[in-house]
Design a protein around this motif. Structure first.
Motif, PDB file in Angstrom:
ATOM      1  N   ARG A   1     -30.690  50.770 -23.706  1.00 54.16           N
ATOM      2  CA  ARG A   1     -30.878  52.225 -23.772  1.00 54.16           C
ATOM      3  C   ARG A   1     -29.874  53.031 -22.950  1.00 54.16           C
ATOM      4  N   THR A   2     -28.828  52.389 -22.431  1.00 55.59           N
ATOM      5  CA  THR A   2     -27.818  53.133 -21.676  1.00 55.59           C
ATOM      6  C   THR A   2     -26.916  53.879 -22.646  1.00 55.59           C
ATOM      7  N   ARG A   3     -26.635  55.149 -22.338  1.00 61.46           N
ATOM      8  CA  ARG A   3     -25.726  55.931 -23.178  1.00 61.46           C
ATOM      9  C   ARG A   3     -24.310  55.823 -22.634  1.00 61.46           C
ATOM     10  N   GLY A   4     -23.355  55.668 -23.535  1.00 57.65           N
ATOM     11  CA  GLY A   4     -21.969  55.585 -23.088  1.00 57.65           C
ATOM     12  C   GLY A   4     -21.019  55.449 -24.264  1.00 57.65           C
ATOM     13  N   PRO A   5     -19.714  55.347 -23.994  1.00 55.55           N
ATOM     14  CA  PRO A   5     -18.737  55.205 -25.080  1.00 55.55           C
ATOM     15  C   PRO A   5     -18.987  53.891 -25.829  1.00 55.55           C
ATOM     16  N   TYR A   6     -18.817  53.923 -27.134  1.00 50.86           N
ATOM     17  CA  TYR A   6     -19.012  52.745 -27.993  1.00 50.86           C
ATOM     18  C   TYR A   6     -17.680  52.504 -28.691  1.00 50.86           C
ATOM     19  N   LYS A   7     -16.981  51.443 -28.324  1.00 53.98           N
ATOM     20  CA  LYS A   7     -15.596  51.267 -28.786  1.00 53.98           C
ATOM     21  C   LYS A   7     -15.339  49.838 -29.265  1.00 53.98           C
ATOM     22  N   PRO A   8     -14.357  49.693 -30.195  1.00 57.02           N
ATOM     23  CA  PRO A   8     -13.933  48.337 -30.568  1.00 57.02           C
ATOM     24  C   PRO A   8     -13.180  47.707 -29.389  1.00 57.02           C
ATOM     25  N   LEU A   9     -13.289  46.396 -29.232  1.00 54.76           N
ATOM     26  CA  LEU A   9     -12.611  45.695 -28.141  1.00 54.76           C
ATOM     27  C   LEU A   9     -11.308  45.083 -28.646  1.00 54.76           C
ATOM     28  N   TRP A  10     -10.271  45.197 -27.826  1.00 53.48           N
ATOM     29  CA  TRP A  10      -8.951  44.632 -28.162  1.00 53.48           C
ATOM     30  C   TRP A  10      -8.488  43.761 -27.004  1.00 53.48           C
ATOM     31  N   LEU A  11      -7.923  42.613 -27.299  1.00 56.28           N
ATOM     32  CA  LEU A  11      -7.352  41.803 -26.224  1.00 56.28           C
ATOM     33  C   LEU A  11      -6.029  42.411 -25.774  1.00 56.28           C
TER      34      LEU A  11
ATOM     35  N   GLY B   1     -11.833  55.908 -17.007  1.00 54.25           N
ATOM     36  CA  GLY B   1     -12.993  56.734 -16.675  1.00 54.25           C
ATOM     37  C   GLY B   1     -14.132  55.862 -16.172  1.00 54.25           C
ATOM     38  N   GLY B   2     -15.328  56.428 -16.111  1.00 55.54           N
ATOM     39  CA  GLY B   2     -16.482  55.678 -15.604  1.00 55.54           C
ATOM     40  C   GLY B   2     -16.391  55.504 -14.107  1.00 55.54           C
ATOM     41  N   GLU B   3     -17.309  54.740 -13.548  1.00 53.31           N
ATOM     42  CA  GLU B   3     -17.344  54.586 -12.088  1.00 53.31           C
ATOM     43  C   GLU B   3     -16.160  53.791 -11.567  1.00 53.31           C
ATOM     44  N   SER B   4     -15.830  52.693 -12.252  1.00 54.85           N
ATOM     45  CA  SER B   4     -14.759  51.846 -11.730  1.00 54.85           C
ATOM     46  C   SER B   4     -13.588  51.687 -12.692  1.00 54.85           C
ATOM     47  N   GLY B   5     -13.656  52.333 -13.863  1.00 54.60           N
ATOM     48  CA  GLY B   5     -12.576  52.216 -14.832  1.00 54.60           C
ATOM     49  C   GLY B   5     -12.624  50.946 -15.665  1.00 54.60           C
ATOM     50  N   ARG B   6     -13.649  50.100 -15.419  1.00 59.22           N
ATOM     51  CA  ARG B   6     -13.754  48.845 -16.164  1.00 59.22           C
ATOM     52  C   ARG B   6     -15.212  48.414 -16.202  1.00 59.22           C
TER      53      ARG B   6
ATOM     54  N   PRO C   1     -15.450  42.625 -32.311  1.00 57.70           N
ATOM     55  CA  PRO C   1     -16.485  42.961 -31.329  1.00 57.70           C
ATOM     56  C   PRO C   1     -16.355  44.430 -30.913  1.00 57.70           C
ATOM     57  N   TRP C   2     -17.492  45.107 -30.791  1.00 53.44           N
ATOM     58  CA  TRP C   2     -17.562  46.466 -30.253  1.00 53.44           C
ATOM     59  C   TRP C   2     -18.413  46.386 -28.992  1.00 53.44           C
ATOM     60  N   ALA C   3     -18.239  47.326 -28.074  1.00 54.18           N
ATOM     61  CA  ALA C   3     -19.051  47.281 -26.855  1.00 54.18           C
ATOM     62  C   ALA C   3     -19.472  48.678 -26.432  1.00 54.18           C
ATOM     63  N   TYR C   4     -20.647  48.735 -25.820  1.00 56.93           N
ATOM     64  CA  TYR C   4     -21.106  49.949 -25.137  1.00 56.93           C
ATOM     65  C   TYR C   4     -20.497  49.862 -23.742  1.00 56.93           C
ATOM     66  N   LEU C   5     -19.538  50.748 -23.467  1.00 52.04           N
ATOM     67  CA  LEU C   5     -18.696  50.553 -22.284  1.00 52.04           C
ATOM     68  C   LEU C   5     -19.324  51.005 -20.972  1.00 52.04           C
ATOM     69  N   ARG C   6     -20.579  51.534 -21.027  1.00 51.42           N
ATOM     70  CA  ARG C   6     -21.218  51.827 -19.748  1.00 51.42           C
ATOM     71  C   ARG C   6     -21.993  50.600 -19.252  1.00 51.42           C
ATOM     72  N   CYS C   7     -22.640  49.883 -20.180  1.00 52.21           N
ATOM     73  CA  CYS C   7     -23.439  48.717 -19.788  1.00 52.21           C
ATOM     74  C   CYS C   7     -22.715  47.401 -20.048  1.00 52.21           C
ATOM     75  N   GLY C   8     -21.760  47.398 -21.014  1.00 47.83           N
ATOM     76  CA  GLY C   8     -21.005  46.178 -21.295  1.00 47.83           C
ATOM     77  C   GLY C   8     -21.576  45.301 -22.392  1.00 47.83           C
ATOM     78  N   HIS C   9     -22.690  45.688 -23.018  1.00 51.92           N
ATOM     79  CA  HIS C   9     -23.262  44.868 -24.098  1.00 51.92           C
ATOM     80  C   HIS C   9     -22.335  44.868 -25.309  1.00 51.92           C
ATOM     81  N   VAL C  10     -22.024  43.641 -25.785  1.00 54.37           N
ATOM     82  CA  VAL C  10     -21.104  43.483 -26.913  1.00 54.37           C
ATOM     83  C   VAL C  10     -21.906  43.340 -28.202  1.00 54.37           C
ATOM     84  N   HIS C  11     -21.508  44.109 -29.230  1.00 54.11           N
ATOM     85  CA  HIS C  11     -22.159  44.085 -30.537  1.00 54.11           C
ATOM     86  C   HIS C  11     -21.098  43.952 -31.619  1.00 54.11           C
ATOM     87  N   GLY C  12     -21.560  43.771 -32.853  1.00 48.17           N
ATOM     88  CA  GLY C  12     -20.685  44.000 -33.991  1.00 48.17           C
ATOM     89  C   GLY C  12     -20.790  45.482 -34.300  1.00 48.17           C
ATOM     90  N   TYR C  13     -19.975  45.953 -35.245  1.00 43.97           N
ATOM     91  CA  TYR C  13     -20.086  47.375 -35.577  1.00 43.97           C
ATOM     92  C   TYR C  13     -21.382  47.635 -36.346  1.00 43.97           C
TER      93      TYR C  13
END
Length: 428
Positions: A347-357, A413-418, A311-323
């Motif tokens: 349409r929110t711009r933000g970091p796009y990262k793989p998710l790790w448990l 980073g971001g507003e709340s770090g999560r 799973p990858w996620a757009y870390l500003r909005c939290g939407h989870v995608h595949g790569y």
């Protein structure tokens, strides 16, 4: 909830479960194991258990000047002592004597035998410094601190700056901050200091950060110096103690350790429980809303290899995608370096990262499902755990503090770090 293992924890000496465990020290930023694997005394977590024979020490005779007895105490390899150099002409030596009621554990960068737990610098991203760069770059003291545990209930653990070397000596040179106390004993601080923070309301869902303090060689508590190595000590904080509590943080200027008591660990999720939560998450068959392919968190052992179902996620909005590789970048390794992307869902711009448990069970304040990710690293944990760590200011450098992910120590980073993760369920 799954049963939580209590291996090796016994409350009575007669127990057949092995030694009494006082607690464990966990190195933040290692996410369950060191990058090159846990070996010997160098590992990501260290259990402090009652020794077969007490090895604790306590202060006894004070030699106010360089007398023959003082010189003998320093040169005697069987005698623990602390030397406080006041000037070239005057050194105060404090002899330490055996204490049959306590066990002593020493922590530092040195690999010499008196060090029980060898700690090296932790860099953001969960990568320790290479052994080659260690000697030159490290700000962790070779003999950083010692923890003295009471051998009998309630097994109180107290922390002191500096550890005894192979000759059973501690030397505080001319430049170290040191002073004489009212009772005639000496005290001092180490070069980069040992900082401790006790959380308020224990280590639980209701925990709040406490204040960072500095511990002295004799275990007294002080407000922080202006910078880590300033020769001017802070103010003594009399009512506060050097006793570690469940969730106390110990900073050695290069690595931060989390202290968990044996009792606290008994209520903490196990790796087995985290694995069950991972399987439960995958059993829900979350889907990529664009490619409609099923996503799956990789096993806890494969925590650094990007998987095709990852799973990858757009870390500003939290939407989870595949790569998905559009916008000119088609390779996950390149993508991980890319700072911002636009979420196709909102349409929110933000970091796009793989998710790790997050694999290090000891940093969780509860055993709830993983629903939130730290920003910008993408490590996933429970809501309460990510909330707790996003408000903890961890020491950084010689005088800065910032919140960081406990799994990889990357600054938040971001507003709340999560961010809360928004998974899409299968449409069928």
């Amino acid at each position: 909830m799954f049963s939580v293992g209590q291996e090796n924890i016994s409350s009575s000496p007669a127990s057949t479960k092995g030694p009494v465990k006082y607690g464990e020290l966990i190195v933040l930023g290692c996410n369950g194991s060191l990058p090159n694997g846990d070996k010997g005394r160098r590992k990501s977590r260290f259990a402090l258990c009652r020794r077969n024979k007490a090895n604790g020490v306590k202060p006894s005779t004070v030699h106010p000047s360089c007398t023959p007895q003082a010189a003998k105490a320093v040169s005697n390899k069987e005698q623990h002592s602390i030397s406080y150099t006041l000037s070239r002409a005057q050194t105060v030596v404090v002899e330490y004597t055996h204490d049959s009621n306590t066990d002593m554990f020493q922590i530092g960068r040195s690999t010499e035998t008196p060090i029980d737990f060898v700690v090296t610098d932790t860099l953001p991203g969960g990568h320790g410094l290479s052994d080659g760069g260690q000697a030159v770059q490290s700000t962790i003291s070779r003999f950083a601190c010692r923890i003295i545990c009471q051998r009998n209930p309630p097994y109180a653990a107290r922390i002191y700056a500096a550890g005894f070397d192979s000759s059973k000596n501690i030397f505080l040179g001319e430049k170290a901050a040191k002073w004489r106390m009212q009772d005639g004993q000496m005290d001092g601080l180490t070069t980069n200091g040992v900082l401790v923070m006790h959380p308020r309301h224990g280590f639980s869902q209701g925990s709040k950060p406490g204040l960072w303090r500095e511990m002295s060689v004799c275990g007294n508590v002080f407000t922080l110096r202006e910078t880590r190595s300033s020769q001017q000590r802070g103010k003594m904080v009399d009512p506060e103690s050097n006793e570690l509590v469940d969730g106390s943080l110990v900073d050695l200027c290069g690595a931060t350790l989390l202290w968990r008591t044996a009792e606290g660990l008994a209520h903490t999720p196990t790796v087995k429980h985290l694995e069950a939560l991972r399987q439960e998450l995958n059993a829900g068959r979350p889907q990529c809303p664009v490619g409609l392919n099923t996503l799956a968190f990789p096993s806890l052992r494969r925590k650094d290899v990007v998987d095709e179902k990852q799973p990858w996620a757009y870390l500003r909005c939290g939407h989870v995608h595949g790569y998905h590789g559009w916008g000119g970048r088609r390779h996950p390794e390149v993508e991980a370096e890319c700072p911002e992307r636009e979420c196709p869902m909102c349409r929110t711009r933000g970091p796009y990262k793989p998710l790790w448990l997050g694999c290090e069970a000891g940093v969780y304040v509860d055993a709830e499902p993983p629903t939130h990710a730290f920003v910008p690293c993408g490590h996933v944990g429970s809501e309460k755990t990510t909330a707790f760590w996003s408000q903890i200011p961890l020491p950084h450098g010689t005088h800065a503090f910032h919140a960081a992910c406990p799994f990889c120590i990357e600054p938040l980073g971001g507003e709340s770090g999560r961010v809360r993760l928004l998974f899409q369920s299968p449409l069928d």
